[in-house]
Design an enzyme around this catalytic site. Structure first.
Site, PDB file in Angstrom:
ATOM      1  CE  LYS A   1      -3.002   2.854   2.710  1.00  0.00           C
ATOM      2  NZ  LYS A   1      -3.274   3.278   4.098  1.00  0.00           N
TER       3      LYS A   1
ATOM      4  CG  ASN B   1      -5.171   1.657  12.496  1.00  0.00           C
ATOM      5  OD1 ASN B   1      -3.987   1.942  12.475  1.00  0.00           O
ATOM      6  ND2 ASN B   1      -5.674   1.003  13.523  1.00  0.00           N
TER       7      ASN B   1
END
Length: 264
Positions: A106, A215
Site C-alpha cells: 500500500k 484503523n
C-alpha cells in the site's frame, strides 16, 4: 459474508477475499488488543506501517507477525510516514526483503504532518518506480477523479481515495467525487481514511466501493474489539444494500398500501 448470486468477487493481485474490510495495526494499547480486534473484524488483509512497526527489522523487540500470522492473513505493508517518493520506494523494498519477496504493498506519500493529505506528485513518482520494479501497488490518494484515473492507467491494482483526513473520523466528506471515481473505475476502489463509525463504512459500501480500509475508527473506539465486530457487519450490510439497489428518493409521500379497495 456468504456469496450473493449477483455479486462479483473481491480480488486483488489474483487472490479472492471473502471479507471486504481491511484493517490496520496501529494505535492499539498492546499486541493482544490488536490481535483480538483484527480477529473480531473478520478481515483477511491487515496493513502494517513498516517504518513504525517491527516485522523483523528489529530483532529482540516484539514482532507483530508473532500475533498476526502471515499464514492466516495477507500482510499489506504500507509506507505511512513517508513524505518523498524515494522514502516510499525504499520502504517497499525493505518490506519485500523482510517478507520473503512479498509484492503487494500500500503506497502512501504524505504532504505534511498537519493534514496527512497525500502528495499526489510524489505518489505518482513512487507508483511508477514500484510498478516497474514488479510490485502490486494499492495506492492512497486524494478524491480527485483525474488523479485516480491516472494511477489506475499507470498500473496500480487498486485506488484508495480518502473519505476524510486520516484519523479524523469525519466520515464520507465528499461522496460526489467518490461517485465519479467509482463510475470511471477500471480497478477496485477502496475508501481509505476518514471512517469514524459503522455507518460511515456502510455509506462507502452503498456507494459501490469494493472495500474499506480503516484503523483509527476501531483502535480509538472505547471498545475496539466490539467496534471491529460492528465494522464487519456494517461492511456486509452496505454491500448487500448496494447490490439490492435503494429505492429512489421522492419529494412527496407515496402510500405503502394501494388506495383501491379501501373499506368505507
Amino acid at each position: 459474508m456468504p456469496p450473493v448470486p449477483n455479486d462479483k468477487p473481491f480480488t486483488l493481485a489474483g487472490r479472492t477475499y471473502q471479507s471486504r474490510l481491511l484493517v490496520g495495526t496501529g494505535k492499539y494499547k498492546d499486541l493482544e488488543e490488536t490481535r483480538a480486534a483484527i480477529e473480531a473484524s473478520g478481515a483477511e488483509i491487515v496493513t502494517v506501517a513498516v517504518r513504525r512497526t517491527n516485522i523483523g527489522q528489529n530483532p529482540g523487540e516484539p514482532n507483530l507477525l508473532d500475533v498476526i500470522s502471515p499464514e492466516r492473513y495477507t500482510i499489506l505493508p504500507n509506507t505511512a510516514g513517508c513524505f518523498t517518493a524515494e522514502d516510499a520506494v525504499r520502504t517497499c523494498r525493505l518490506a519485500r526483503e523482510l517478507l520473503d519477496g512479498h509484492k503487494l504493498v500500500k503506497l502512501e506519500v504524505l504532504a505534511d504532518q498537519k493534514t496527512l493529505f497525500p502528495n499526489v506528485i510524489e505518489t505518482l513518482k513512487a507508483a511508477e518506480v514500484l510498478i516497474k520494479d514488479g510490485f502490486d501497488v494499492m495506492v492512497y490518494t486524494s478524491d480527485d477523479p483525474i488523479i485516480a484515473r491516472q494511477l489506475a492507467e499507470m498500473g496500480c491494482i487498486a485506488v484508495m481515495p480518502l473519505a476524510g483526513l486520516i484519523g479524523t473520523g469525519l466520515g464520507i466528506c465528499n461522496p460526489y467525487n467518490l461517485r465519479i471515481i467509482l463510475e470511471e473505475a477500471t480497478v477496485p476502489v477502496l475508501v481509505d481514511a476518514g471512517v469514524g463509525t459503522a455507518s460511515d463504512a456502510t455509506i462507502a459500501m452503498e456507494l459501490g466501493c469494493e472495500a474499506v480500509l480503516m484503523n483509527s475508527a476501531i483502535a480509538h473506539a472505547q471498545n475496539p474489539v466490539l467496534m471491529a465486530e460492528a465494522m464487519k457487519y456494517a461492511i456486509e450490510a452496505g454491500r448487500l444494500a448496494y447490490l439490492a439497489g435503494r429505492m429512489p428518493k421522492k419529494l412527496y409521500a407515496s402510500a405503502s398500501s394501494p388506495l383501491d379497495g379501501l373499506i368505507r
